[in-house]
Design a protein around this motif. Structure first.
Motif, short mmCIF file in Angstrom:
data_model
loop_
_atom_site.label_atom_id
_atom_site.label_comp_id
_atom_site.label_asym_id
_atom_site.label_seq_id
_atom_site.Cartn_x
_atom_site.Cartn_y
_atom_site.Cartn_z
N HIS A 1 -33.22 12.84 -45.00
CA HIS A 1 -33.98 12.13 -46.12
C HIS A 1 -35.85 12.68 -46.48
N VAL A 2 -35.89 12.90 -47.48
CA VAL A 2 -36.19 13.59 -48.16
C VAL A 2 -37.84 13.09 -49.22
N ALA A 3 -37.24 11.87 -49.93
CA ALA A 3 -38.30 10.82 -50.32
C ALA A 3 -39.45 11.18 -50.15
N PRO A 4 -39.33 10.07 -48.73
CA PRO A 4 -40.77 10.17 -48.76
C PRO A 4 -41.53 11.32 -47.74
N TYR A 5 -41.12 12.74 -47.84
CA TYR A 5 -41.56 14.01 -47.75
C TYR A 5 -42.34 14.20 -49.04
N PHE A 6 -41.63 14.20 -49.87
CA PHE A 6 -42.46 14.09 -51.80
C PHE A 6 -43.59 12.97 -52.14
N ALA A 7 -42.36 12.20 -51.28
CA ALA A 7 -43.78 11.03 -52.09
C ALA A 7 -44.86 11.14 -51.53
N GLY A 8 -45.55 11.68 -50.42
CA GLY A 8 -46.49 12.44 -50.01
C GLY A 8 -47.26 13.33 -50.52
N LEU A 9 -46.55 14.18 -51.16
CA LEU A 9 -47.21 15.27 -51.63
C LEU A 9 -47.61 15.05 -53.18
N SER A 10 -46.99 13.96 -54.01
CA SER A 10 -47.59 14.07 -55.48
C SER A 10 -47.03 12.03 -55.65
N SER A 11 -48.06 12.26 -56.74
CA SER A 11 -48.02 11.09 -57.16
C SER A 11 -46.69 10.50 -58.07
N ASP A 12 -45.80 11.58 -58.71
CA ASP A 12 -44.96 10.74 -59.51
C ASP A 12 -43.29 10.85 -58.16
N PRO A 13 -43.07 10.16 -58.61
CA PRO A 13 -41.18 9.62 -57.95
C PRO A 13 -40.57 10.59 -57.49
N PRO A 14 -39.91 10.87 -55.84
CA PRO A 14 -39.33 11.95 -55.78
C PRO A 14 -38.15 11.97 -57.28
N PHE A 15 -37.33 13.16 -57.10
CA PHE A 15 -36.61 13.28 -57.96
C PHE A 15 -35.21 12.99 -56.51
N LEU A 16 -35.66 14.08 -55.85
CA LEU A 16 -34.55 14.11 -54.45
C LEU A 16 -35.16 12.84 -53.91
N ASP A 17 -33.89 11.95 -53.07
CA ASP A 17 -33.67 11.10 -52.31
C ASP A 17 -33.35 11.29 -50.51
N VAL A 18 -32.15 11.70 -51.40
CA VAL A 18 -31.25 11.25 -49.86
C VAL A 18 -30.18 12.56 -50.05
N ILE A 19 -30.53 13.25 -49.46
CA ILE A 19 -29.30 14.60 -48.95
C ILE A 19 -28.85 14.61 -48.07
N THR A 20 -27.28 14.65 -48.58
CA THR A 20 -25.63 14.38 -47.64
C THR A 20 -25.32 16.19 -47.46
N LEU A 21 -24.73 17.05 -46.30
CA LEU A 21 -24.33 17.86 -46.28
C LEU A 21 -22.89 17.36 -44.97
N ARG A 22 -22.13 18.25 -46.39
CA ARG A 22 -20.37 17.48 -45.42
C ARG A 22 -20.29 19.59 -45.36
N PHE A 23 -19.57 19.31 -44.09
CA PHE A 23 -19.89 20.98 -43.14
C PHE A 23 -18.12 20.31 -42.29
#
Length: 118
Positions: free
Chosen positions: A70-92
């Motif tokens: 869940h990367v959106a909160p991390y990037f939201a804390g670094l910029s005033s722009d809304p995050p482009f990425l939200d949730v990244i799921t890797l299937r392996f």
């Protein structure tokens, strides 16, 4: 946390490639892909790693897994722009349960990649 010993199960870490540093505070969820069962939930520490392996030595089983970051909160804390990425799921897929699987996420505000590490 020190590097995992050979055959230590499953581990991950998150690196912020735009800032050139580990990404702390990212919630991580591990699921069994076939059943959808949540196997582990954690948050990355200051080193961008989980404090413990997601699956410890001896408990890893062959099969298909999903790691969700869940990367959106991390990037939201670094910029005033809304995050482009939200949730990244890797299937392996884990083929060799006796081996160590390290699945890092390299992420920027606009892109991501992964690989099977050691």
């Amino acid at each position: 946390m020190t590097a995992p010993a050979h055959g230590a199960g499953l581990s991950t870490h998150v690196l912020d490639t735009a800032r050139g540093r580990p990404a702390a505070g990212i919630p991580v969820q591990l699921r069994d892909s076939q059943t959808g069962t949540v196997l582990r939930e954690s948050v990355t520490n200051a080193d961008g790693r989980t404090d413990e392996p997601l699956i410890p030595r001896g408990d890893l089983r062959a099969g298909t897994y999903e790691l969700t970051f869940h990367v959106a909160p991390y990037f939201a804390g670094l910029s005033s722009d809304p995050p482009f990425l939200d949730v990244i799921t890797l299937r392996f897929t884990v083929a060799d349960a006796a081996a160590h699987y390290h699945v890092p996420l390299l992420v920027s505000p606009w892109s991501y990649s992964t690989y099977r590490g050691s």
